[in-house]
Design a protein around this motif. Structure first.
Motif, short mmCIF file in Angstrom:
data_model
loop_
_atom_site.label_atom_id
_atom_site.label_comp_id
_atom_site.label_asym_id
_atom_site.label_seq_id
_atom_site.Cartn_x
_atom_site.Cartn_y
_atom_site.Cartn_z
N PRO A 64 -0.77 12.98 -16.22
CA PRO A 64 -0.01 11.85 -15.70
C PRO A 64 1.34 12.30 -15.15
O PRO A 64 1.99 13.14 -15.74
CB PRO A 64 0.17 10.95 -16.93
N VAL A 65 1.72 11.73 -14.01
CA VAL A 65 3.01 12.08 -13.44
C VAL A 65 3.96 10.90 -13.39
O VAL A 65 5.16 11.07 -13.25
CB VAL A 65 2.85 12.67 -12.03
N ILE A 66 3.43 9.67 -13.48
CA ILE A 66 4.33 8.51 -13.51
C ILE A 66 3.57 7.33 -14.09
O ILE A 66 2.38 7.17 -13.88
CB ILE A 66 4.83 8.15 -12.09
N ALA A 67 4.26 6.51 -14.79
CA ALA A 67 3.77 5.19 -15.17
C ALA A 67 4.68 4.18 -14.52
O ALA A 67 5.87 4.12 -14.84
CB ALA A 67 3.76 5.02 -16.68
N GLY A 68 4.16 3.42 -13.56
CA GLY A 68 4.99 2.50 -12.80
C GLY A 68 5.60 1.43 -13.68
O GLY A 68 5.08 1.06 -14.72
N GLU A 84 -4.15 3.83 -10.45
CA GLU A 84 -4.81 2.65 -11.00
C GLU A 84 -3.76 1.77 -11.67
O GLU A 84 -2.59 2.14 -11.76
CB GLU A 84 -5.92 3.06 -11.97
N TRP A 85 -4.20 0.62 -12.13
CA TRP A 85 -3.27 -0.34 -12.72
C TRP A 85 -3.64 -0.61 -14.17
O TRP A 85 -4.82 -0.75 -14.50
CB TRP A 85 -3.29 -1.65 -11.93
N ALA A 86 -2.64 -0.67 -15.01
CA ALA A 86 -2.82 -1.00 -16.43
C ALA A 86 -1.79 -2.06 -16.78
O ALA A 86 -0.58 -1.82 -16.67
CB ALA A 86 -2.64 0.24 -17.31
N GLY A 87 -2.27 -3.22 -17.19
CA GLY A 87 -1.36 -4.31 -17.50
C GLY A 87 -0.55 -4.77 -16.31
O GLY A 87 0.60 -5.20 -16.45
N GLY A 88 -1.14 -4.65 -15.12
CA GLY A 88 -0.45 -5.07 -13.90
C GLY A 88 0.52 -4.06 -13.35
O GLY A 88 1.12 -4.28 -12.30
N ALA A 89 0.69 -2.90 -14.03
CA ALA A 89 1.63 -1.88 -13.57
C ALA A 89 0.87 -0.68 -13.03
O ALA A 89 -0.15 -0.27 -13.60
CB ALA A 89 2.53 -1.44 -14.73
N PRO A 90 1.34 -0.09 -11.92
CA PRO A 90 0.64 1.07 -11.35
C PRO A 90 0.85 2.33 -12.18
O PRO A 90 1.95 2.58 -12.69
CB PRO A 90 1.27 1.21 -9.97
N LYS A 91 -0.19 3.12 -12.29
CA LYS A 91 -0.11 4.41 -12.97
C LYS A 91 -0.67 5.46 -12.01
O LYS A 91 -1.80 5.34 -11.54
CB LYS A 91 -0.89 4.41 -14.28
N SER A 142 1.25 -4.27 -2.37
CA SER A 142 2.29 -4.77 -3.26
C SER A 142 2.27 -3.93 -4.53
O SER A 142 1.36 -3.14 -4.76
CB SER A 142 2.04 -6.24 -3.59
N ILE A 143 3.26 -4.11 -5.36
CA ILE A 143 3.34 -3.31 -6.58
C ILE A 143 2.20 -3.64 -7.54
O ILE A 143 1.87 -2.87 -8.44
CB ILE A 143 4.71 -3.52 -7.27
N THR A 144 1.53 -4.78 -7.30
CA THR A 144 0.39 -5.16 -8.14
C THR A 144 -0.95 -4.84 -7.48
O THR A 144 -2.00 -5.14 -8.04
CB THR A 144 0.43 -6.66 -8.48
N GLY A 145 -0.93 -4.26 -6.26
CA GLY A 145 -2.15 -3.83 -5.61
C GLY A 145 -2.68 -4.72 -4.51
O GLY A 145 -3.73 -4.42 -3.95
N GLN A 146 -2.01 -5.81 -4.18
CA GLN A 146 -2.45 -6.65 -3.07
C GLN A 146 -2.20 -5.93 -1.73
O GLN A 146 -1.13 -5.37 -1.52
CB GLN A 146 -1.69 -7.98 -3.08
N ILE A 147 -3.19 -5.98 -0.85
CA ILE A 147 -3.05 -5.32 0.46
C ILE A 147 -2.14 -6.15 1.35
O ILE A 147 -2.40 -7.32 1.61
CB ILE A 147 -4.42 -5.13 1.13
N ARG A 148 -1.06 -5.51 1.81
CA ARG A 148 -0.12 -6.19 2.71
C ARG A 148 -0.37 -5.86 4.18
O ARG A 148 -0.05 -6.66 5.06
CB ARG A 148 1.31 -5.81 2.34
N GLY A 149 -0.90 -4.68 4.43
CA GLY A 149 -1.13 -4.31 5.83
C GLY A 149 -1.69 -2.91 5.95
O GLY A 149 -1.54 -2.08 5.06
N ARG A 150 -2.37 -2.67 7.09
CA ARG A 150 -2.90 -1.35 7.42
C ARG A 150 -2.48 -1.06 8.86
O ARG A 150 -2.82 -1.80 9.77
CB ARG A 150 -4.42 -1.31 7.27
N VAL A 151 -1.75 0.04 9.04
CA VAL A 151 -1.19 0.36 10.35
C VAL A 151 -1.52 1.80 10.69
O VAL A 151 -1.34 2.70 9.86
CB VAL A 151 0.34 0.16 10.38
N LEU A 152 -2.01 2.02 11.92
CA LEU A 152 -2.20 3.38 12.42
C LEU A 152 -0.90 3.81 13.09
O LEU A 152 -0.40 3.14 14.00
CB LEU A 152 -3.35 3.43 13.43
N ARG A 153 -0.37 4.92 12.64
CA ARG A 153 0.90 5.41 13.18
C ARG A 153 0.72 6.79 13.80
O ARG A 153 -0.02 7.61 13.28
CB ARG A 153 1.97 5.49 12.08
#
Length: 606
Positions: A601-605, A7-14, A159-170
């Protein structure tokens, strides 16, 4: 069940991971200068969970990199310095969802319910769910509006703020070249040797610290357990690290499986004498036992919840021994057998004489009529919806269950609801998935979901400490069988001929030669006799408004009564079972607690 959350807090991923599941090895977290990855399940091999997670992070964190997906059973979230990646392996055993609005993702989780919460229910999802038991895993829809499923083999870039850039089946990585057979190995044909080596590799990837193998006495599960025993004997682990898990039926028709089970256990222990047989008495188990719990508790409706009591009993026995992986023989029937849709390829390429010749041989070998074979594997793939409509018209005055096929609307699903929320469109999409442009290729994709429905394994993972794993559905095994010509795999009257040849030096002759197993009809019939009235009362007492909006409850109750009398077939009963599970799921949707244990918690982006 929530194993990870982004999830995002203050625009940063957690990014968060469930601490208890991390301690069990079910969730792996790795970090480097490139970022952090949380992997639920395993990448590469069960024993190499950490190395696999690091490899995944290294491969996908490079700018502009578009590598193939590695093998394994996993869902992963990678938080890199300049982007976020969400992905699942092709088999889609472990769920992953994201909540989205206006092209921006606000949260990611392995639990659709935790993301959906009190969100409006997505009625189109329920139409898709009711088309058949393969509908859920390959559809983006979830029960909640705004919550989307990441598909098997899909990589979603944010994106680092959560905007979807693409969805690809690989696609997955190409299978590694199989090792050369040992000099003292079995003398097999090329096709049998290829399958044997692919299966050995698949079993080896799934061997854990303490491995359990389900053994039923059939060709499929016995083959997997024998290969595991051979790997242990060759030094890949301690011989005592193998558990042989089986259910024992003391009476009824399923008691006829006991001699085969005893012979399988004896042969496996000849290769691994220290292997521990765990025989669970299941005479008191019936389908639909504790149905409100098994059907009501999962994040999504569970079409196979009626069979959960049997598997739960076996899972609990393996969990008591601290097993960290449990392998099954699921998937061998569609994967390791001849591909019947080869007949469709012959027909559409104009080879009608050859198609008729092979269809006659197929009919004779399977003790079916020629018309049935041609209809099932040539006509129905080409005209699935037309065939279902004709069947519905012919059986209009029949029973509720009679004639109900794969995609026909269940009689108890209200026509107005079906029209309003896309049941016909869902049926078309389902038929396209099952048959595809080339049904002989679509068979393998559909088999992945038909042969091994795993919601029970996922829901119980935290308490059991393991996920189910299916070597026959390994990408290398599937690729091997896809390469084999039809003439190699099809031998009338001898199902799974290549597998039997591949395992001929290990399987006891009595098991290798058996063509038919006793089905689990006894559990189903006993369950309906025991719980039929209870199931009808559940339907009639349901208070969730969607139940009445969606179903003609009295018609559904009539279907239960007819199933008790043995009216209908496996397709119609599957549809009834799915509908009953949906009723219970809706009833308990607002009653279930959202408490799933604390997450660490394992990381705060940044």
């Amino acid at each position: 069940m929530e194993a990870l959350r982004l999830e995002w807090a203050g625009g940063a991923p957690k990014l968060w991971a469930a601490g208890a599941m991390a301690q069990q090895g079910l969730v792996t977290t790795v970090s480097s200068r490139a970022g952090t990855a949380v992997v639920v399940g395993w990448v590469g091999s069960v024993k190499g969970r950490v190395a696999g997670a690091r490899g995944l992070l290294d491969d996908f964190s490079r700018p502009g990199a578009a590598p193939r997906l590695p093998t394994g059973d996993y869902a992963a979230v990678l938080v890199c310095r300049d982007r976020i990646l969400l992905m699942r392996d092709e088999h889609a055993r472990i769920p992953l969802f994201f909540k989205e609005s206006g092209g921006c993702v606000s949260a990611v989780s392995t639990s659709a319910r935790r993301l959906g919460g009190a969100a409006e229910l997505e009625r189109r999802y329920f139409c898709r769910y009711l088309t058949g038991n393969m509908a859920q895993p390959h559809s983006e829809l979830t029960p909640f509006v705004g919550v989307h499923r990441i598909l098997g083999g899909e990589v979603v870039e944010l994106s680092i703020t959560g905007q979807i850039r693409g969805r690809v089946l690989r696609r997955a990585c190409q299978a590694h070249d199989p090792p050369e057979p040992a000099a003292d190995g079995p003398r097999l044909s090329g096709a049998a040797m290829d399958l044997r080596l692919a299966l050995e590799n698949a079993v080896g990837r799934r061997m854990g610290r303490m491995t359990a193998c389900h053994v039923s006495g059939g060709t499929d599960s016995t083959s997997i357990a024998l290969l595991a025993a051979r790997l242990l004997a060759a030094g890949q682990g301690q011989p005592g690290d193998l558990v042989l898990l089986a259910g024992r039926f003391g009476g009824g028709e399923l008691a006829g499986e006991q001699p085969y089970l005893d012979e399988a256990m004896e042969e496996i222990r000849r290769h691994a004498p220290a292997a521990r047989p765990v025989i669970v008495d299941v005479d008191d188990v019936a389908d639909f036992d504790d149905f409100q719990h098994h059907a009501g508790d999962p994040d999504e409706p569970h079409a196979h919840a009626f069979r959960a009591p049997f598997w739960s009993r076996l899972h609990a026995a393996a969990a008591e021994l601290d097993c960290d992986t449990l392998m099954t023989g699921c998937g061998a029937d569609p994967i390791a057998d001849a591909n019947p849709f080869h007949l469709h390829r012959l027909a559409r390429t104009g080879q009608l004489r050859q198609m008729t010749k092979q269809a006659r041989a197929w009919a004779a070998g399977s003790e079916r009529g020629l018309r049935d074979v041609v209809c099932a594997y040539v006509v129905q793939p080409a005209l699935p919806l037309a065939a279902e409509r004709i069947t519905a018209l012919v059986c209009r005055r029949g029973t509720v269950l009679g004639g109900l096929g794969n995609f026909a609307r269940p009689r108890w699903l209200r026509s107005g609801f079906a029209r309003a929320h896309g049941y016909r469109e869902a049926s078309i999409e389902e038929s396209r998935f099952v048959f595809g442009h080339k049904p002989e290729q679509s068979l393998y994709d559909a088999a992945n979901y038909l042969a091994a429905p795993d919601p029970l394994s996922w829901r119980r993972a935290r308490q059991d400490g393991f996920f189910l794993s299916h070597p026959f559905l390994d990408s290398e095994v599937i690729a091997t069988m896809r390469r084999l010509p039809a003439g190699t795999t099809f031998r009338p009257g001898r199902p799974k001929a290549v597998l039997r040849e591949a395992m001929a030096d290990l399987l006891p002759s009595r098991i290798c030669s058996r063509a038919v197993k006793i089905p689990f009809n006894q559990l189903f019939a006993r369950g309906l006799r025991t719980h039929g009235d209870e199931l009808i009362d559940l339907c009639r007492s349901a208070r969730h408004p969607l139940v009445a909006e969606m179903f003609d409850v009295e018609t559904l109750c009539r279907a239960v009564r007819e199933a008790q009398l043995g009216i209908g077939d496996s397709y119609s009963w599957d549809r009834m079972n799915s509908s009953l599970a949906l009723v219970v799921w809706l009833e308990q949707l607002d009653q279930r607690s959202r408490a799933h244990g604390a997450a660490a918690p394992v990381i705060a982006g940044s």
